[in-house]
Design an enzyme around this catalytic site. Sequence first.
Site, PDB file in Angstrom:
ATOM      1  CB  CYS A 136      -0.938  -0.009   1.201  1.00 25.44           C
ATOM      2  SG  CYS A 136      -2.013   1.449   1.257  1.00 25.44           S
ATOM      3  CB  CYS A 139      -0.581   2.492   4.017  1.00 26.02           C
ATOM      4  SG  CYS A 139      -2.081   1.856   3.283  1.00 26.02           S
ATOM      5  CG  ASP A 140       3.179   1.193   4.496  1.00 26.66           C
ATOM      6  OD1 ASP A 140       2.780   1.708   5.562  1.00 26.66           O
ATOM      7  OD2 ASP A 140       2.917   0.027   4.176  1.00 26.66           O
TER       8      ASP A 140
END
Length: 312
Positions: A136, A139-140
């Site tokens: 992701c 997300c990261d």
Amino acid sequence: MEHVKCLIIGSGPAGYTAAIYAARADLKPVLYTGLVPGGQLTETTEVDNFPGYPKGITGPELMEDLKAQAERFGTQVRFGIATKVDLNATPKKIWIDETIEMTADTVIISTGASAKWLGLENETRLRLNAGGVSACAVCDGFFYRGQDVAIVGAGDTAAEEATYLAKLCKKVYMIIRRSDMRASKAMQHRVKNTANIEIIWDSETHDIVGQQAVENVIVKNIKTNELRTLTVTGFFVAIGHKPNTDIFKGQLTMDDLGYIDVIGGSSKTNIPGVFAVGDCSDKTYRQAVTAAGSGCMGALDAERWLASEGIH
Ligand code: NDP
């Protein structure tokens, strides 16, 4: 046989948020967690984009908080897997762990989706040790600001994530196994016109090198067998997700990838009283906060459906 007013299947942000709302509406929900209590977020480290946590929170802590909040209002959270359903029955029938049979007036499905992985040994090791392997970018990606990263895949997700990463990172290598991209023409255009994305065509990931964290990725050209080492600190896999919806096939209408169809911006499925929320019905956004939002919708839709049916 146990009968419940509201059964929630799955324990990601969608399921727990549905539980919070359903419990507060006095639907006395029972939630079965599935095989991975807490869902995909339990496999991530820092979550910096869930509103309400200005300093960030780890995925497992966030899920514990959501669970505690759902339990505070009386949700019964149970470990177990729904293995079979008959959603056309009245009331709906659900089998847990292949043995326990129960019935429910409403069912909220929040079984999520699972990211697909390449299956390399070092990919699994570094992923589970929070060593720089992720599925992701939204997300990261932030953790790799100003660094060089690689991403595998050539669909819309990979294209979208590569351009997202390109805004944060110094360089993005995009590893594509064919000489063509599956992504829509518009997305391909964006990727090809982003100066710091280098596409590596006809190549597969041979190995990921690094003890504690990703240091290099070795790619192999499948036409020439030539190996090339990419010095990167992050490795993103964007080769698709699989919605966890197999047990509902033949009962709920789905798209050809298995995402459950919902009616016009609601959580309603083709079966009255059955609602789908979170990643099992969303292939576009796939964020914890959008899953949580749709969980709220599921509980409100369930509550209104029960009222319209005169079920108290
Ligand atoms: P897709 O299934 O569309 O694409 C997966 C990609 O990963 C393909 O390019 C495939 O290669 C590649 N791949 C699969 N397995 C491997 C492997 N083992 N090694 C290397 N590469 C591999 O998944 P997406 O997640 O991209 O998209 C899913 C759906 O969601 C699609 O319908 C997409 O259009 C949609 N979507 C829409 C968005 C939007 O509209 N904004 C955003 C994101 C997704 P190959 O092509 O060779 O098979």
